[in-house]
Design an enzyme around this catalytic site. Structure first.
Site, PDB file in Angstrom:
ATOM      1  N   SER A  45      59.130 -68.628 111.064  1.00  0.00           N
ATOM      2  CA  SER A  45      58.164 -69.621 111.579  1.00  0.00           C
ATOM      3  C   SER A  45      58.486 -71.158 111.103  1.00  0.00           C
ATOM      4  O   SER A  45      58.481 -71.946 112.394  1.00  0.00           O
ATOM      5  CB  SER A  45      56.935 -69.390 110.897  1.00  0.00           C
ATOM      6  OG  SER A  45      56.694 -69.714 109.715  1.00  0.00           O
ATOM      7  N   GLU A  46      59.478 -71.395 110.266  1.00  0.00           N
ATOM      8  CA  GLU A  46      59.720 -72.898 110.316  1.00  0.00           C
ATOM      9  C   GLU A  46      61.076 -72.746 109.277  1.00  0.00           C
ATOM     10  O   GLU A  46      61.268 -72.085 108.271  1.00  0.00           O
ATOM     11  CB  GLU A  46      58.578 -73.856 109.509  1.00  0.00           C
ATOM     12  CG  GLU A  46      57.684 -74.105 110.607  1.00  0.00           C
ATOM     13  CD  GLU A  46      56.519 -73.660 110.307  1.00  0.00           C
ATOM     14  OE1 GLU A  46      55.741 -73.657 111.275  1.00  0.00           O
ATOM     15  OE2 GLU A  46      56.234 -72.780 109.191  1.00  0.00           O
ATOM     16  N   THR A  47      61.780 -73.641 109.452  1.00  0.00           N
ATOM     17  CA  THR A  47      62.956 -74.072 108.771  1.00  0.00           C
ATOM     18  C   THR A  47      63.213 -75.506 108.396  1.00  0.00           C
ATOM     19  O   THR A  47      62.934 -76.218 109.400  1.00  0.00           O
ATOM     20  CB  THR A  47      64.457 -73.623 109.575  1.00  0.00           C
ATOM     21  OG1 THR A  47      64.450 -72.252 109.710  1.00  0.00           O
ATOM     22  CG2 THR A  47      65.538 -73.956 108.766  1.00  0.00           C
ATOM     23  N   HIS A  76      53.228 -74.986 104.821  1.00  0.00           N
ATOM     24  CA  HIS A  76      53.997 -74.016 103.921  1.00  0.00           C
ATOM     25  C   HIS A  76      55.329 -74.767 103.910  1.00  0.00           C
ATOM     26  O   HIS A  76      56.053 -74.627 102.546  1.00  0.00           O
ATOM     27  CB  HIS A  76      53.932 -72.612 104.460  1.00  0.00           C
ATOM     28  CG  HIS A  76      55.057 -72.188 105.300  1.00  0.00           C
ATOM     29  ND1 HIS A  76      55.383 -72.273 106.478  1.00  0.00           N
ATOM     30  CD2 HIS A  76      56.214 -71.247 104.640  1.00  0.00           C
ATOM     31  CE1 HIS A  76      56.488 -71.544 106.725  1.00  0.00           C
ATOM     32  NE2 HIS A  76      57.049 -71.003 105.920  1.00  0.00           N
TER      33      HIS A  76
END
Length: 296
Positions: A45-47, A76
């Site tokens: 979902s995110e990096t 997060h």
């Protein structure tokens, strides 16, 4: 050049739960397209890409990418990266607890971090942008249609559908029960009329666990789901202030998310109420290192 990366599971105290996050430790020399390509490779979902802070008094600068775009802020990634930076300090002999600032596009974020194990820790950060209402709020009928629910499933106590923005805007939808929370499914033909912003953040007071104040889900039009969404919890602080009318002082809420996905997560949301208004808010939780590796 090769680059080291770490994968953490965030908003959980055990591996293979919570929301996974990739952190590229030294992103110097990467442009936006390169970062986006790496985020697509991880397909999480995110990096996060770590860069030197613009102000040397601060810990680091973060750039946050989904596989589609860059984000100005996300919860997060902030918690997970803060825990990782704290663990790196602990390994370097700088102590197991720290307070530092990190830079994101949304602004400078103050973090409190504690290393709880060799590969685990906890972090709490203060919101740089308090949630603000976004107009117009959706109608119960529209959100019910967008989620495949009955209109009678929508709302409880004083809570009604709302939209708030604390760095990212979300449509916040109260549902009456855990059963309704579990039944919700995005309906493509009705989605746009009932849900705007980054997605639908559904929440209910019925939790099945006395340690939790709310259970939540974060749904998107493409039927994807997020196991833990700190930026949505930040927006939720606005709904809590509006509909719960909390008393003066500080309040803590534990929000369970990701249970339907078998990725249980717990987000800790703190509110500071002064003169009847939201004066400050925090997002916190645990994180664990799940994997390490090298990009070539």
């Amino acid at each position: 050049m090769s680059r080291l990366y770490v994968i953490l599971d965030v908003f959980t105290d055990r591996p293979l739960a919570g929301n996974p996050l990739a952190v590229v430790l030294d992103a110097s020399g990467l442009d936006s397209e390169g970062m986006l390509a790496i985020a697509r490779e991880f397909n999480l979902s995110e990096t996060v890409f770590l860069l030197p802070a613009e102000d040397e008094a601060r810990k680091a600068r973060l750039r946050i990418f989904t596989p589609q775009t860059e984000l100005p802020f996300a919860g997060h990634p902030t918690v997970g990266t803060a825990v990782l930076l704290g663990l790196m300090d602990a390994v370097a002999g700088k102590g197991r607890a720290a307070r530092f600032e990190i830079e994101e596009q949304v602004g400078v974020i103050a973090c409190d971090v504690e290393a709880t194990g060799k590969r685990s820790g906890r972090a709490t950060f203060r919101l740089t942008k308090l949630p603000a209402p976004v107009a117009p709020p959706p109608s119960p009928a529209a959100v019910a249609a967008a989620l495949g629910l009955d209109e009678t499933d929508i709302g409880f106590d004083a809570h009604v559908p709302s939209r708030f923005d604390a760095g990212n805007a979300f449509t916040l939808i109260p549902v009456k029960s855990l059963a309704a929370l579990g039944r919700a499914r995005p309906q493509p033909g009705a989605w746009a009329a009932g849900v705007a912003d980054r997605g639908a953040y559904l929440y209910t007071r019925e939790t099945g666990d006395p340690a939790l104040a709310f259970r939540a889900r974060m749904l998107r039009a493409d039927a994807s789901e997020d196991p833990a969404t700190g930026s949505a919890a930040a927006s939720f602080a606005g709904a809590l202030t509006a509909f719960e009318a909390p008393a003066e002082g500080t309040h803590a809420f534990r929000i369970g998310q990701g249970f339907e996905m078998k990725r249980p997560s717990v987000i800790e949301l703190g509110l500071e109420i002064s003169n009847g208004t939201l004066a400050g808010a925090t997002i916190g939780g645990a994180a664990v290192v799940a994997a390490e590796g090298t990009l070539f």
